[in-house]
Design a protein around this motif. Structure first.
Motif, PDB file in Angstrom:
ATOM      1  N   HIS A 215       0.839  -1.205   0.000  1.00 23.97           N
ATOM      2  CA  HIS A 215       0.000   0.000   0.000  1.00 23.97           C
ATOM      3  C   HIS A 215       0.874   1.256   0.000  1.00 23.97           C
ATOM      4  N   ALA A 216       1.930   1.237   0.794  1.00 27.90           N
ATOM      5  CA  ALA A 216       2.823   2.395   0.855  1.00 27.90           C
ATOM      6  C   ALA A 216       3.554   2.601  -0.458  1.00 27.90           C
ATOM      7  N   THR A 217       4.041   1.527  -1.029  1.00 28.41           N
ATOM      8  CA  THR A 217       4.789   1.670  -2.283  1.00 28.41           C
ATOM      9  C   THR A 217       3.872   2.141  -3.410  1.00 28.41           C
ATOM     10  N   ALA A 218       2.606   1.722  -3.397  1.00 29.69           N
ATOM     11  CA  ALA A 218       1.671   2.177  -4.426  1.00 29.69           C
ATOM     12  C   ALA A 218       1.441   3.678  -4.330  1.00 29.69           C
ATOM     13  N   ILE A 219       1.315   4.194  -3.110  1.00 34.57           N
ATOM     14  CA  ILE A 219       1.122   5.638  -2.926  1.00 34.57           C
ATOM     15  C   ILE A 219       2.375   6.389  -3.357  1.00 34.57           C
ATOM     16  N   HIS A 220       3.531   5.904  -2.916  1.00 37.84           N
ATOM     17  CA  HIS A 220       4.792   6.567  -3.237  1.00 37.84           C
ATOM     18  C   HIS A 220       5.043   6.583  -4.739  1.00 37.84           C
ATOM     19  N   GLU A 221       4.791   5.481  -5.393  1.00 40.77           N
ATOM     20  CA  GLU A 221       5.012   5.406  -6.838  1.00 40.77           C
ATOM     21  C   GLU A 221       4.071   6.328  -7.603  1.00 40.77           C
ATOM     22  N   ALA A 222       2.865   6.529  -7.090  1.00 42.81           N
ATOM     23  CA  ALA A 222       1.896   7.394  -7.765  1.00 42.81           C
ATOM     24  C   ALA A 222       2.165   8.869  -7.532  1.00 42.81           C
ATOM     25  N   ALA A 223       2.909   9.194  -6.481  1.00 46.03           N
ATOM     26  CA  ALA A 223       3.151  10.592  -6.112  1.00 46.03           C
ATOM     27  C   ALA A 223       4.243  11.207  -6.974  1.00 46.03           C
ATOM     28  N   GLY A 224       4.219  12.526  -7.040  1.00 45.24           N
ATOM     29  CA  GLY A 224       5.277  13.257  -7.712  1.00 45.24           C
ATOM     30  C   GLY A 224       6.316  13.745  -6.718  1.00 45.24           C
ATOM     31  N   GLU A 225       7.366  14.338  -7.229  1.00 45.50           N
ATOM     32  CA  GLU A 225       8.412  14.881  -6.365  1.00 45.50           C
ATOM     33  C   GLU A 225       7.979  16.236  -5.792  1.00 45.50           C
ATOM     34  N   PRO A 226       8.504  16.581  -4.597  1.00 45.50           N
ATOM     35  CA  PRO A 226       9.411  15.815  -3.741  1.00 45.50           C
ATOM     36  C   PRO A 226       8.653  14.782  -2.905  1.00 45.50           C
ATOM     37  N   ARG A 227       9.214  13.616  -2.769  1.00 50.46           N
ATOM     38  CA  ARG A 227       8.567  12.524  -2.051  1.00 50.46           C
ATOM     39  C   ARG A 227       9.629  11.667  -1.379  1.00 50.46           C
ATOM     40  N   ASP A 228       9.259  11.082  -0.254  1.00 54.21           N
ATOM     41  CA  ASP A 228      10.141  10.168   0.464  1.00 54.21           C
ATOM     42  C   ASP A 228       9.325   8.967   0.914  1.00 54.21           C
ATOM     43  N   LEU A 229       9.994   7.822   1.022  1.00 51.66           N
ATOM     44  CA  LEU A 229       9.354   6.597   1.478  1.00 51.66           C
ATOM     45  C   LEU A 229      10.207   5.974   2.567  1.00 51.66           C
ATOM     46  N   TRP A 230       9.597   5.740   3.737  1.00 53.96           N
ATOM     47  CA  TRP A 230      10.267   5.043   4.825  1.00 53.96           C
ATOM     48  C   TRP A 230       9.509   3.750   5.112  1.00 53.96           C
ATOM     49  N   ILE A 231      10.143   2.617   4.930  1.00 59.69           N
ATOM     50  CA  ILE A 231       9.600   1.341   5.382  1.00 59.69           C
ATOM     51  C   ILE A 231      10.320   1.008   6.683  1.00 59.69           C
ATOM     52  N   VAL A 232       9.585   0.985   7.786  1.00 51.72           N
ATOM     53  CA  VAL A 232      10.185   0.889   9.109  1.00 51.72           C
ATOM     54  C   VAL A 232      10.172  -0.563   9.585  1.00 51.72           C
ATOM     55  N   PRO A 233      11.346  -1.172   9.803  1.00 49.94           N
ATOM     56  CA  PRO A 233      11.406  -2.563  10.255  1.00 49.94           C
ATOM     57  C   PRO A 233      10.728  -2.750  11.610  1.00 49.94           C
ATOM     58  N   GLY A 234       9.886  -3.778  11.711  1.00 49.94           N
ATOM     59  CA  GLY A 234       9.257  -4.118  12.976  1.00 49.94           C
ATOM     60  C   GLY A 234       8.099  -3.240  13.390  1.00 49.94           C
ATOM     61  N   MET A 235       7.796  -2.217  12.631  1.00 56.86           N
ATOM     62  CA  MET A 235       6.722  -1.298  13.006  1.00 56.86           C
ATOM     63  C   MET A 235       5.361  -1.891  12.680  1.00 56.86           C
ATOM     64  N   GLY A 236       4.413  -1.729  13.601  1.00 57.14           N
ATOM     65  CA  GLY A 236       3.045  -2.156  13.396  1.00 57.14           C
ATOM     66  C   GLY A 236       2.219  -1.077  12.701  1.00 57.14           C
ATOM     67  N   HIS A 237       1.017  -0.833  13.218  1.00 61.07           N
ATOM     68  CA  HIS A 237       0.060   0.006  12.508  1.00 61.07           C
ATOM     69  C   HIS A 237      -0.240   1.315  13.231  1.00 61.07           C
ATOM     70  N   ALA A 238      -0.130   2.401  12.496  1.00 58.76           N
ATOM     71  CA  ALA A 238      -0.662   3.720  12.857  1.00 58.76           C
ATOM     72  C   ALA A 238      -0.012   4.310  14.115  1.00 58.76           C
ATOM     73  N   GLU A 239      -0.756   5.241  14.758  1.00 59.08           N
ATOM     74  CA  GLU A 239      -0.138   6.061  15.801  1.00 59.08           C
ATOM     75  C   GLU A 239       0.339   5.254  16.997  1.00 59.08           C
ATOM     76  N   ARG A 240      -0.344   4.159  17.315  1.00 65.70           N
ATOM     77  CA  ARG A 240       0.084   3.355  18.461  1.00 65.70           C
ATOM     78  C   ARG A 240       1.411   2.653  18.215  1.00 65.70           C
ATOM     79  N   ALA A 241       1.830   2.557  16.972  1.00 61.77           N
ATOM     80  CA  ALA A 241       3.097   1.897  16.637  1.00 61.77           C
ATOM     81  C   ALA A 241       4.249   2.885  16.506  1.00 61.77           C
TER      82      ALA A 241
END
Length: 263
Positions: A215-241
């Motif tokens: 889902h994240a990569t689909a959003i990032h690929e569709a976006a224009g610059e400037p854009r950044d993508l962070w895939i965080v190891p071990g992270m769960g979901h949303a604000e609680r993570a």
């Protein structure tokens, strides 16, 4: 008459607001102010069932105060806000009411940081309505009706059935509309390209049990610059993570894009 009212959990420098959206829904919001006056504000948009009262949300708000003052709020249908949740559709009007109030208070720079449903709303708001200076999407869905994980299948039971909606209202203080989308709102991946040239950061955990990393990569690929993508190891979901370390990274990213405290 001012719409700023006292909040029972607030610090002396916090202000609570009752806002009204363009379609007439009341929104409960709290502005957390730093020690020094500034012209930059950050808006935190919670995920579904979230609230500005959540300890995780309050901790993130505190961590981002070096960037600027922080406005947290409850989406429609959540807790003391009015109306019913539309699960990310009409909620762009809630976010717009918050951004507009901050502009009216004199903030010249405003960034939005959304989590899960709130991230989808932040993406759609920036693409459709605009008017913000940076966008951070954390744990966002790229498309609607996703049922590829057990948690999302359970969530759909909760929002699509009468008994599920009763449970959400009784035990989670969330009122969900019983009306289906008509027409279907544009998906985050469909509108992400319209956010540019506003800076966009897409954050997602590789241990998210709601939405996989695709889902994240689909959003990032569709976006224009400037854009950044962070895939965080071990992270769960949303604000609680969101850990203190990730909050610090978000703070630094925002300061790099906006300048510290509006400087």
């Amino acid at each position: 008459m001012s719409d700023a009212i006292e909040h029972p959990l607030s610090r002396p420098q916090d202000r609570r607001f009752w806002l009204t959206t363009s379609d007439g829904v009341g929104i409960d919001a709290v502005l957390r102010r730093g020690a020094e006056p500034c012209d930059t504000a950050v808006v935190l948009a919670n995920g579904f069932t979230g609230t500005h009262r959540n300890p995780a949300t309050r901790a993130i708000a505190e961590a981002l105060l070096p960037v600027g003052d922080v406005m947290t709020f409850d989406f429609r249908g959540h807790h003391r806000s009015g109306g019913h949740s539309t699960l990310g559709n009409a909620e762009i009007h809630d976010l717009e009411a918050v951004v507009a109030r901050l502009r009216s208070l004199g903030y010249t720079t405003v960034a939005t940081v959304g989590f899960s449903m709130g991230a989808a709303v932040a993406l759609r708001h920036a693409a459709i309505l605009g008017g913000v200076d940076a966008v951070v999407s954390v744990s966002a869905p790229s498309r609607w009706y996703y049922r590829g994980t057990r948690r999302m299948r359970l969530l759909h039971v909760g929002i699509e059935r009468t008994a599920g909606r009763f449970f959400l209202e009784r035990f989670r203080q969330v009122r969900v509309t019983d009306r289906r989308w008509d027409p279907r709102p544009a998906e985050p991946r469909e509108v992400a390209g319209h956010i540019s040239p506003t800076p966009l950061l897409v954050v997602h955990g590789d241990a998210d049990t709601y939405f996989p990393v695709a889902h994240a990569t689909a959003i990032h690929e569709a976006a224009g610059e400037p854009r950044d993508l962070w895939i965080v190891p071990g992270m769960g979901h949303a604000e609680r993570a969101v850990t203190p370390e990730l909050s610090a990274r978000l703070r630094d990213w925002l300061r790099a894009r906006l300048g510290p405290s509006g400087d």
